[in-house]
Design an enzyme around this catalytic site. Structure first.
Site, PDB file in Angstrom:
ATOM      1  CG  HIS A 478      80.753   8.404  38.230  1.00  0.00           C
ATOM      2  ND1 HIS A 478      81.323   8.371  39.494  1.00  0.00           N
ATOM      3  CD2 HIS A 478      81.037   9.525  37.424  1.00  0.00           C
ATOM      4  CE1 HIS A 478      82.751   9.845  39.490  1.00  0.00           C
ATOM      5  NE2 HIS A 478      82.184  10.292  38.033  1.00  0.00           N
ATOM      6  CD  GLU A 479      80.464  10.331  33.827  1.00  0.00           C
ATOM      7  OE1 GLU A 479      80.160  11.584  33.622  1.00  0.00           O
ATOM      8  OE2 GLU A 479      81.414   9.401  33.921  1.00  0.00           O
ATOM      9  CG  HIS A 482      79.124  13.907  36.736  1.00  0.00           C
ATOM     10  ND1 HIS A 482      79.859  15.013  37.806  1.00  0.00           N
ATOM     11  CD2 HIS A 482      80.885  13.707  36.452  1.00  0.00           C
ATOM     12  CE1 HIS A 482      81.393  14.657  38.334  1.00  0.00           C
ATOM     13  NE2 HIS A 482      81.208  13.161  37.406  1.00  0.00           N
ATOM     14  CD  GLU A 508      84.063  13.053  39.775  1.00  0.00           C
ATOM     15  OE1 GLU A 508      83.508  12.322  39.828  1.00  0.00           O
ATOM     16  OE2 GLU A 508      84.573  14.069  38.681  1.00  0.00           O
TER      17      GLU A 508
END
Length: 514
Positions: A478-479, A482, A508
């Site tokens: 997930h990170e 980003h 997101e």
């Protein structure tokens, strides 16, 4: 103060994290703010409604703040200390003052609005138009249209909200650090998986209060349970002692809600000030202010989405709960189910129904293997190669890693720091990505983007490798999503490169994709 005397005054390269001390913060911030205010006063008499006559000088003016303040904010999250807090709190009002001064500059606002109405507007590319439009909106949300008395009050509110936000974060960190449950009876550790025993014994041995005691062992204890999630989560899943689960659960959900660390008064004051700020700006409530920089069309659309999600999930959730209660009762426990029972019995149900546990999955996710798998995936999806590049790079902790990102031609296009493990003594909980450096064309030099990727996953125990839960794997990916949006940008203008200028309810998307 010279650059040699203060590492926060550099203007190129990576921040020298190992040289930055709390004593550097206030002098550096004061110097860049004073220089910025002087330069802005000169520029305000020179703005012309063109890109080069307005935005180029503003970008140059704001660049020193990236080096003087961005590393401080980062260290505030990953290497917090009383000394850094004091320095941060002393410098923060000057940063807010500077931000408001730029956003409330009437000559700058007039030049930007004139640029939007000028013939040059159509010659600007999409990124430039987005930047100008966002700057105009940001000025309006900063109260540029307010009369003097109301603007003064608006600025007071902004200063107080900034202070409340940092106090809130500090309270959560301090409350998390302050709690520990020491377990000395081996009966209370029955059923614990190996990783939990190892981490809890390691936590006991790391505690200063236990320095004089015999070292704990994973097999025989003693064990220390803290509120950092690598300990809290498995403890709630596997502790058979219901009263201990209740005690730890209540400590977790009531962090920063008692005594000097109570955030309730801060929350009330934040809500009050946000409402006052919204009224000053002519909005009915703060939600309307917030949505000015988001994609959602309005409060009612958000409420409709929540209602739709609730309607779709309510009955399945009730069935799941009934299923859990029935399973619990079938195992001889007829007590009413409580919130601290759900993780424990959900884990037992999964063991029975699906014949696996999180602990059994961990060996399939050793951190180094997961990391290489992630990098291989990035190569397949995006054609980029990630390689270690830590030599000569300044870091804030021994666990931190640094990587370069190369394109298909083998050329560097970005880089990132990775801070993977939980450190409850000075690192705030959660996981996040933020910008170390943004992509920007600076004269003849292209500044490549650099990201901070921060997680709080299970650390290694002794000489054994870190083994991840599947949820921790998800968080890392997930990170990285980003990080990819920040690092793979092809925009050379800092206000629109990477995640800059992205609506905060759209940011997101790449993280959810990953």
């Amino acid at each position: 103060m010279s650059v040699a005397a203060n590492p926060l005054l550099i203007d190129s390269g990576l921040p020298p994290f190992d040289l930055i001390e709390p004593s550097h913060v206030l002098p550096a911030v004061q110097q860049v703010v004073e220089q910025g205010l002087t330069s802005l006063a000169v520029l305000e008499s020179q703005f012309t409604p063109t890109w080069s006559g307005t935005m180029t000088p503003i970008e140059n003016l704001e660049r020193p703040f990236q080096y003087a303040w961005s590393p401080v904010g980062h260290l505030f999250g990953v290497k917090n200390s009383p000394e850094l807090r004091e320095a941060y709190d002393a410098a923060q009002p000057r940063i807010v003052e500077w931000s408001l001064r730029v956003r409330q500059s009437e000559p700058l606002y007039k030049s930007l609005t004139a640029l939007k109405q000028s013939p040059e507007w159509e010659r600007l590319d999409a990124a430039q138009q987005r930047i100008v439009a966002d700057r105009i909106k940001d000025a309006e949300l900063a109260g540029i249209g307010l009369p003097a008395e109301q603007r003064t009050r608006f600025n007071e509110i902004e200063q107080e909200l900034s202070k409340l936000a940092s106090d809130f974060s500090n309270h959560v960190l301090d409350a998390t650090k302050a709690y520990a449950l020491d377990i000395t009876d081996p009966a209370d550790a029955e059923g614990w998986p190996t990783t939990l025993r190892q981490l809890a014994a390691q936590a006991w041995n790391k505690s200063p209060s236990h320095a004089a005691s015999d070292p704990a062992t994973p097999e025989n204890g003693p064990w220390r349970i803290t509120l950092e999630f690598p300990l809290y989560g498995p403890f709630m899943d596997h502790c058979r002692n219901r009263s201990l689960r209740e005690q730890v659960y209540r400590a977790f959900v009531t962090r920063a809600s008692l005594g000097e660390l109570d955030n309730a008064p801060l929350i009330a004051q934040i809500l009050k000030l946000r409402q006052e700020k919204a009224r000053l700006l002519g909005f009915p409530h703060y939600a309307a202010v917030s949505l000015m920089q988001k994609m959602a069309p309005g409060v009612e659309a958000i409420r409709a989405m929540f209602a739709q999600l609730r309607d779709a999930s309510w009955e399945p959730a009730q069935r799941d709960l009934q299923d859990l209660v029935a399973f619990k009762e079938s195992r001889g426990d007829a007590t009413p189910i409580a919130l601290w029972d759900i993780p424990f019995w959900a884990e037992r149900l999964r063991e029975e129904r699906y014949a696996y546990t999180d602990e059994e999955v961990r060996p399939y996710f050793p951190f180094e293997r997961v990391l290489q798998g992630l990098f291989d995936l990035l190569n397949r999806l995006f054609g980029v190669t990630v390689r270690p590049a830590s030599e000569g790079v300044s870091k804030w902790h021994a666990d931190v890693r640094f990587y370069q990102v190369l394109n298909e031609a083998g050329e560097p296009i970005a880089a990132f720091f990775l801070d993977p493990y939980s450190r409850p003594e000075n690192k705030r909980p959660g996981a996040w990505m933020n910008s170390c450096l943004g992509r920007a064309q600076i004269g003849d030099r292209l500044q490549l983007p650099v990201a901070h990727l921060v997680c709080n996953q299970t650390p290694p125990v002794g000489d054994k490798p870190a083994l991840m839960t599947f949820r921790e794997v998800e968080t890392l990916f997930h990170e990285m999503g980003h990080g990819l949006q920040h690092m793979l940008t092809i925009i050379d203008r800092p206000d629109a490169a990477g995640i800059s200028g992205i609506e905060w309810d759209a940011v997101e998307l790449p993280s959810q994709f990953m």
